[in-house]
Design an enzyme around this catalytic site. Structure first.
Site, PDB file in Angstrom:
ATOM      1  N   ASP A  50      -6.224   8.314  -0.392  1.00 36.15           N
ATOM      2  CA  ASP A  50      -5.928   7.022   0.509  1.00 36.15           C
ATOM      3  C   ASP A  50      -4.775   7.639   1.324  1.00 36.15           C
ATOM      4  O   ASP A  50      -3.916   8.437   0.611  1.00 36.15           O
ATOM      5  CB  ASP A  50      -5.614   5.695  -0.447  1.00 36.15           C
ATOM      6  CG  ASP A  50      -6.589   5.116  -0.933  1.00 36.15           C
ATOM      7  OD1 ASP A  50      -7.694   5.153  -0.446  1.00 36.15           O
ATOM      8  OD2 ASP A  50      -6.480   4.597  -2.216  1.00 36.15           O
ATOM      9  N   GLU A 104       0.707  -1.128   0.095  1.00 32.51           N
ATOM     10  CA  GLU A 104       0.012  -0.023   0.005  1.00 32.51           C
ATOM     11  C   GLU A 104       0.864   1.227  -0.098  1.00 32.51           C
ATOM     12  O   GLU A 104       0.478   2.265  -0.612  1.00 32.51           O
ATOM     13  CB  GLU A 104      -0.981   0.010   1.233  1.00 32.51           C
ATOM     14  CG  GLU A 104      -2.072  -0.978   1.089  1.00 32.51           C
ATOM     15  CD  GLU A 104      -3.085  -0.392   0.015  1.00 32.51           C
ATOM     16  OE1 GLU A 104      -3.034   0.532  -0.537  1.00 32.51           O
ATOM     17  OE2 GLU A 104      -4.079  -1.273  -0.126  1.00 32.51           O
TER      18      GLU A 104
END
Length: 148
Positions: free
Chosen positions: A71, A53
């Site tokens: 995000d 991520e």
């Protein structure tokens, strides 16, 4: 005066980058914060997820044009559902936290929010990177030689 300006710019660039954890340092921090086995999810899964991520970067951000959301942080927690960035339309803020709090070098709030995310029915499957890179794989290399 010129040297003070250069020093100030250097310090500013360091603070903007945030903390990039080493793999084992991150694994130890997660263990200390109660992530190993939380909701049945192994420490190796969390370390794998963060690797894919954010590359363990606390200041990582990624804008999603389709949902007009972003995000944030080491776990790449989405502003549409989990945090408030003040600009995402129809935001829910399920973690009841500012998205900026997820960008701090101290990952305590990011971990608390990740625990909240994984407590939903979707669980760790909420993270696409986990599904694409960690699910059903041998993850032992993520905690190998870390002493955790």
């Amino acid at each position: 005066m010129k040297s003070l300006l250069i020093l100030g710019l250097l310090l500013l660039s360091v603070t903007v980058q945030g903390k990039v954890y080493e793999r084992c340092e991150f694994a130890r921090a997660l263990k200390r914060l109660g992530m190993d086995g939380f909701r049945g999810i192994s420490l190796a899964n969390w370390v794998c997820l963060a690797q894919w991520e954010s590359s363990y970067n606390t200041r990582a951000t990624n804008y999603n044009p389709g949902s007009k959301s972003t995000d944030y942080g080491i776990f790449q927690i989405n502003s549409r559902y989990w945090c408030n960035d003040g600009k995402t339309p129809k935001a829910v803020n399920g973690c009841r936290v500012s998205c900026n709090a997820l960008l701090q070098d101290d990952i305590t709030q990011a971990v608390a929010c990740a625990k909240r995310v994984v407590s939903d029915p979707q669980g760790i499957r909420a993270w696409v990177a986990w599904k694409n890179h960690c699910q059903n794989r041998d993850l032992t290399q993520y905690i190998k030689d870390c002493g955790v």
